[in-house]
Enzyme design. Structure first.
Site, mmCIF file in Angstrom:
data_model
loop_
_atom_site.group_PDB
_atom_site.id
_atom_site.type_symbol
_atom_site.label_atom_id
_atom_site.label_comp_id
_atom_site.label_asym_id
_atom_site.label_seq_id
_atom_site.Cartn_x
_atom_site.Cartn_y
_atom_site.Cartn_z
ATOM 1 N N ASP A 85 0.758 -1.216 -0.110
ATOM 2 C CA ASP A 85 0.020 -0.186 -0.058
ATOM 3 C C ASP A 85 0.606 1.321 -0.051
ATOM 4 O OD1 ASP A 85 -2.305 1.646 0.187
ATOM 5 O OD2 ASP A 85 -2.444 1.322 2.514
ATOM 6 N N VAL A 111 -9.783 -3.038 0.982
ATOM 7 C CA VAL A 111 -10.328 -4.354 0.736
ATOM 8 C C VAL A 111 -10.219 -5.430 1.815
ATOM 9 C CG1 VAL A 111 -9.901 -4.152 -1.713
ATOM 10 C CG2 VAL A 111 -8.005 -5.045 -0.368
HETATM 11 P P1 IMP Z 1 1.653 -0.485 4.065
HETATM 12 O O1 IMP Z 1 0.909 1.051 3.848
HETATM 13 O O2 IMP Z 1 2.159 -0.764 2.622
HETATM 14 O O3 IMP Z 1 2.693 -0.184 4.899
HETATM 15 O O4 IMP Z 1 0.684 -1.561 4.295
HETATM 16 C C1 IMP Z 1 0.549 -1.933 5.434
HETATM 17 C C2 IMP Z 1 -0.424 -2.818 5.671
HETATM 18 O O5 IMP Z 1 -1.765 -2.400 5.840
HETATM 19 C C3 IMP Z 1 -0.523 -4.234 4.971
HETATM 20 O O6 IMP Z 1 0.355 -5.101 4.823
HETATM 21 C C4 IMP Z 1 -1.837 -4.542 5.337
HETATM 22 O O7 IMP Z 1 -1.879 -5.332 6.333
HETATM 23 C C5 IMP Z 1 -2.612 -3.114 5.475
HETATM 24 N N1 IMP Z 1 -3.529 -2.630 4.492
HETATM 25 C C6 IMP Z 1 -3.409 -1.697 3.579
HETATM 26 N N2 IMP Z 1 -4.264 -1.624 2.731
HETATM 27 C C7 IMP Z 1 -5.200 -2.480 3.094
HETATM 28 C C8 IMP Z 1 -6.551 -2.744 2.705
HETATM 29 O O8 IMP Z 1 -7.026 -2.229 1.629
HETATM 30 N N3 IMP Z 1 -7.289 -3.873 3.498
HETATM 31 C C9 IMP Z 1 -6.677 -4.283 4.517
HETATM 32 N N4 IMP Z 1 -5.421 -4.248 5.083
HETATM 33 C C10 IMP Z 1 -4.732 -3.125 4.151
#
Ligand code: IMP
Ligand code: MG
Length: 222
Positions: free
Chosen positions: A120, A170
């Site tokens: 993300d 999601v």
């Molecule tokens: P980051 O923002 O790339 O550090 O993502 C961190 C974590 O946020 C991911 O590994 C997921 O566990 C959670 N995450 C990010 N986007 C979503 C989503 O759309 N649904 C559920 N969890 C999410």
């Protein structure tokens, strides 16, 4: 890397199983499509890691369904370990990152493939990759089921990506909202009224309502 299938914004409600219709607004990626794509990723990984000393490092908890389905299609020797990460923040927003489980296996000199549910903002993977790099693996790559390009903050790249998805929050296939919905067999989008603070939870809408009973300081396990 081969082309990654891109998923469009959902326009139709309809395919949501009756039991989930009050909470899930649309199925974004159905079960069969997930199964096909995960098999294809496994084939790619299997080809690339022939004769290597592979260690899969999966992030808890969101990878549980993806990982289980991926590894059963990997016919090559491998070792498996987990890293636990939690962020402290409200519902769908990221916060301070805390490691809840450290790596147990020795990865120095080995070929490490990090598995995560979704890339993300990239904050989580950036921190995890930094830690792993210090352990001097022979190689270090990343495999994610989903990628939201629109929200990237950190310059993290994944080597294997299941699907590119729009900027939607999601759930399902391991992904949660407040620890719910991880067991849904598909990737779906929640009704906006259930989400708290995620700008674009549904085409054209911004959510404002708070989910009842959720504290700001609660840790959010990935
Ligand atoms: P980051 O923002 O790339 O550090 O993502 C961190 C974590 O946020 C991911 O590994 C997921 O566990 C959670 N995450 C990010 N986007 C979503 C989503 O759309 N649904 C559920 N969890 C999410
Ligand atoms: Mg995660």
């Amino acid at each position: 890397m081969k082309t990654v299938p891109a998923i469009a914004w959902p326009r139709r409600v309809g395919s949501v199983p009756r039991l989930w219709r009050r909470e899930v607004a649309a199925v974004l990626i159905p079960e069969e499509q997930l199964a096909r794509r995960v098999r294809a990723l496994a084939r790619q990984i299997q080809r690339d890691y022939q004769g290597r000393d592979l260690v899969l490092v999966a992030l808890l908890n969101g990878t549980l369904v993806f990982l289980a389905n991926l590894i059963r299609h990997l016919s090559l020797p491998l070792r498996l370990d987990f890293i636990g990460v939690s962020s402290y923040g409200a519902g769908t927003s990221p916060g301070r990152l805390v490691f809840t489980k450290e790596l147990g296996l020795e990865v120095g000199g080995r070929d490490v493939l990090v598995v995560d549910d979704i890339l993300d903002t990239g904050r989580t993977l950036r921190r995890v990759l930094e830690r792993l790099r210090r352990l001097r693996p022979r190689s270090l790559r990343v495999c994610v089921l989903l990628e939201k390009k629109a929200r990237r903050i950190e310059p993290v790249k994944a080597d294997y990506v299941g699907f590119e998805i729009p900027d939607l929050f999601v759930v399902g296939y391991g992904l949660d909202y407040a620890e719910r919905y991880r067991h849904l067999p598909f990737v779906g989008v929640l009704h906006p009224r259930l989400l708290n603070g995620y700008g674009r939870c549904w085409p054209g809408q911004a959510s404002g309502q708070k989910e009842p009973g959720r504290q700001r300081s609660q840790p959010r396990r990935h």
